[in-house]
Design a protein around this motif. Structure first.
Motif, mmCIF file in Angstrom:
data_model
loop_
_atom_site.group_PDB
_atom_site.id
_atom_site.type_symbol
_atom_site.label_atom_id
_atom_site.label_comp_id
_atom_site.label_asym_id
_atom_site.label_seq_id
_atom_site.Cartn_x
_atom_site.Cartn_y
_atom_site.Cartn_z
ATOM 1 N N MET A 112 15.955 12.505 -10.320
ATOM 2 C CA MET A 112 16.912 12.591 -11.454
ATOM 3 C C MET A 112 16.248 12.107 -12.750
ATOM 4 O O MET A 112 14.965 11.800 -12.682
ATOM 5 N N THR A 113 16.814 11.580 -13.768
ATOM 6 C CA THR A 113 16.294 11.330 -15.057
ATOM 7 C C THR A 113 15.146 10.319 -14.873
ATOM 8 O O THR A 113 15.211 9.633 -14.277
ATOM 9 N N GLY A 114 13.999 10.391 -15.980
ATOM 10 C CA GLY A 114 13.104 9.736 -15.746
ATOM 11 C C GLY A 114 11.677 10.242 -16.710
ATOM 12 O O GLY A 114 11.606 11.587 -16.516
ATOM 13 N N MET A 115 10.996 9.552 -17.062
ATOM 14 C CA MET A 115 9.466 9.707 -17.612
ATOM 15 C C MET A 115 8.673 10.164 -16.374
ATOM 16 O O MET A 115 8.620 9.677 -15.257
ATOM 17 N N GLY A 116 7.771 10.993 -16.711
ATOM 18 C CA GLY A 116 6.609 11.173 -15.871
ATOM 19 C C GLY A 116 6.913 12.408 -14.612
ATOM 20 O O GLY A 116 7.781 13.151 -14.841
ATOM 21 N N SER A 117 5.887 12.142 -13.538
ATOM 22 C CA SER A 117 6.245 13.009 -12.437
ATOM 23 C C SER A 117 6.266 12.470 -11.075
ATOM 24 O O SER A 117 6.157 13.188 -10.202
ATOM 25 N N ASP A 118 6.621 11.243 -11.081
ATOM 26 C CA ASP A 118 6.618 10.610 -9.870
ATOM 27 C C ASP A 118 7.848 11.443 -9.048
ATOM 28 O O ASP A 118 8.905 11.381 -9.533
ATOM 29 N N GLY A 119 7.580 11.872 -7.829
ATOM 30 C CA GLY A 119 8.654 12.432 -7.050
ATOM 31 C C GLY A 119 8.200 13.981 -6.782
ATOM 32 O O GLY A 119 8.537 14.703 -5.796
ATOM 33 N N LYS A 120 7.340 14.481 -7.645
ATOM 34 C CA LYS A 120 6.959 15.875 -7.332
ATOM 35 C C LYS A 120 6.229 16.172 -6.040
ATOM 36 O O LYS A 120 6.549 16.903 -5.425
ATOM 37 N N GLN A 121 5.211 15.077 -6.037
ATOM 38 C CA GLN A 121 4.309 15.344 -4.425
ATOM 39 C C GLN A 121 5.459 15.132 -3.532
ATOM 40 O O GLN A 121 5.222 15.617 -2.168
ATOM 41 N N ARG A 128 0.817 -1.191 -0.121
ATOM 42 C CA ARG A 128 -0.146 0.108 -0.096
ATOM 43 C C ARG A 128 0.920 1.333 -0.202
ATOM 44 O O ARG A 128 2.293 1.352 0.401
ATOM 45 N N PRO A 129 0.271 2.205 -0.725
ATOM 46 C CA PRO A 129 -0.934 2.538 -1.185
ATOM 47 C C PRO A 129 -1.165 1.804 -2.685
ATOM 48 O O PRO A 129 0.016 1.901 -3.255
ATOM 49 N N PHE A 130 -2.182 1.340 -3.093
ATOM 50 C CA PHE A 130 -2.523 0.448 -4.302
ATOM 51 C C PHE A 130 -2.555 1.555 -5.447
ATOM 52 O O PHE A 130 -2.218 1.049 -6.517
ATOM 53 N N ASP A 131 -2.963 2.738 -5.104
ATOM 54 C CA ASP A 131 -3.456 3.578 -6.305
ATOM 55 C C ASP A 131 -2.363 4.326 -6.854
ATOM 56 O O ASP A 131 -2.515 5.576 -7.324
ATOM 57 N N MET A 132 -1.080 4.028 -6.652
ATOM 58 C CA MET A 132 0.215 4.783 -7.334
ATOM 59 C C MET A 132 0.395 4.075 -8.791
ATOM 60 O O MET A 132 0.278 2.997 -8.834
ATOM 61 N N LEU A 133 0.906 5.042 -9.532
ATOM 62 C CA LEU A 133 1.254 4.384 -11.007
ATOM 63 C C LEU A 133 2.497 3.727 -10.781
ATOM 64 O O LEU A 133 2.517 2.724 -11.595
ATOM 65 N N HIS A 134 3.331 3.944 -9.818
ATOM 66 C CA HIS A 134 4.569 3.249 -9.503
ATOM 67 C C HIS A 134 4.587 2.306 -8.173
ATOM 68 O O HIS A 134 4.228 3.089 -7.424
#
Length: 354
Positions: A289-298, A259-265
């Motif tokens: 660092m380098t990567g697609m998307g926005s994981d880490g912003k929050q 959990r949480p289950f509702d995460m993209l990654h």
């Protein structure tokens, strides 16, 4: 995105070639211009068709995928997305990334079944991202041969509290970037590091072992109850979020959960960063660092709200400037720094005691 991306599919299975063609053809921005049944055939087809991106199987007759990569990259670099199976080609996937592959997608099955279609969306997005990768940003040299750069001439922003922890979020281009940076940190590096690297299940343990062999620091795939301590790099296991628990004696332990289950990654950079912010407060440095998307912003917002500091990799060295861009555009980055200078910057911060 206006330019049509021309793709060559390389796989020894006629069924997989057919399915990959159908999946990619769902995108109006992608045109499959040809197929090849092994590495030798692929070298010839690239000469003739001049594709923008190659999708590559690794286990093939005549010439397997890693050997193809070595020959093609030496002759003319081209963006390559590996499509492979973890249990049959895990080591090959890591070798392919070392040889210059941009990214990889895990085949859900080795069988000729409709389950192959499960990777459709992921494959399309990674092919589209690969088409825009500056290939000179993929370090294909042996990490052991890397020359430690001069320390940056620009001083880092003042950190008001002594650092106790570094957390890193990274995705596309991550295996190569970490293999460049982590081996440059000395054995007496005084801070623990925790990393979320987006990889399919079956790869993070193998990657951690490989990085451990290159580094003076101890690099492990995090397990439940592992102690967070200086000189240890913990890589979150694929399929589990990595969080932290501080005991009454002050010791911090790793905690893994679905959990949480509702995460993209899963693992999620956001989950790691939020937990670290709650445990370490203003004594935390987050690096996206380098990567697609926005994981880490929050997660960076959590770090900032708890008094911590956020660095982002500069666009000039990113393979894909997605995750860092989202943090910068949200106004959450205290400093942008290229991969070249990241190791020396971390050393300076850790040893300065600020």
């Amino acid at each position: 995105m206006s330019k049509i991306i021309r793709v060559l599919i390389v796989d020894d299975s006629a069924y997989v070639r057919k399915v990959v063609r159908q999946m990619l053809s769902r995108s109006p921005f992608i045109e499959v211009v040809g197929t090849a049944h092994d590495g030798k055939d692929a070298l010839e087809q690239i000469e003739k068709l001049k594709p923008d991106v190659v999708t590559l199987d690794l286990i093939m007759p005549e010439m397997e995928g890693v050997e193809f990569l070595k020959q093609q990259m030496a002759k003319h670099p081209i963006p390559v997305v590996v499509v492979s199976i973890a249990d049959e080609g895990g080591e090959r996937v890591l070798a392919a990334l070392d040889a210059g592959a941009v990214d990889f997608v895990q085949k859900p099955t080795a069988l000729a079944t409709d389950k192959m279609y499960d990777i459709s969306d992921e494959l399309i997005e990674k092919v589209k991202a690969a088409a825009h990768v500056p290939l000179n940003r993929l370090p294909v040299q042996s990490p052991s041969s890397v020359i430690v750069p001069e320390k940056p001439t620009v001083s880092p922003p003042v950190i008001s509290q002594a650092l106790e922890m570094i957390v890193i979020g990274i995705s596309t281009g991550g295996p190569q970037a970490l293999a460049y940076a982590i081996p440059q940190l000395p054995a007496d590096f005084p801070l623990p590091i925790a990393v979320v690297l987006h990889m399919p299940i079956g790869y993070t343990k193998m990657y951690a072992e490989r990085l451990n062999g290159l580094s003076a620091l101890e690099v492990i795939e995090a397990a439940e109850g592992d102690v967070v301590r200086p000189g240890r790099v913990m890589i979150a296991p694929a399929g589990r979020h990595l969080t932290f628990i501080r005991h009454v004696d002050g010791q911090v332990l790793a905690h893994l959960e679905a959990r949480p289950f509702d995460m993209l990654h899963r693992p999620s950079v956001d989950v790691l960063f939020q937990s670290a912010a709650e445990v370490y407060g203003p004594h935390l440095l987050g690096v996206v660092m380098t990567g697609m998307g926005s994981d880490g912003k929050q997660g960076c917002a959590w770090i900032k709200s708890h008094g911590g500091v956020v660095y982002t990799e500069d666009e000039s060295s990113c393979v894909v400037y997605g995750m860092p861009r989202s943090v910068v555009e949200a106004g959450l980055s205290d400093r942008r720094i290229s991969l070249q200078y990241l190791p020396s910057t971390l050393i300076n911060l850790a040893l300065s005691g600020v």
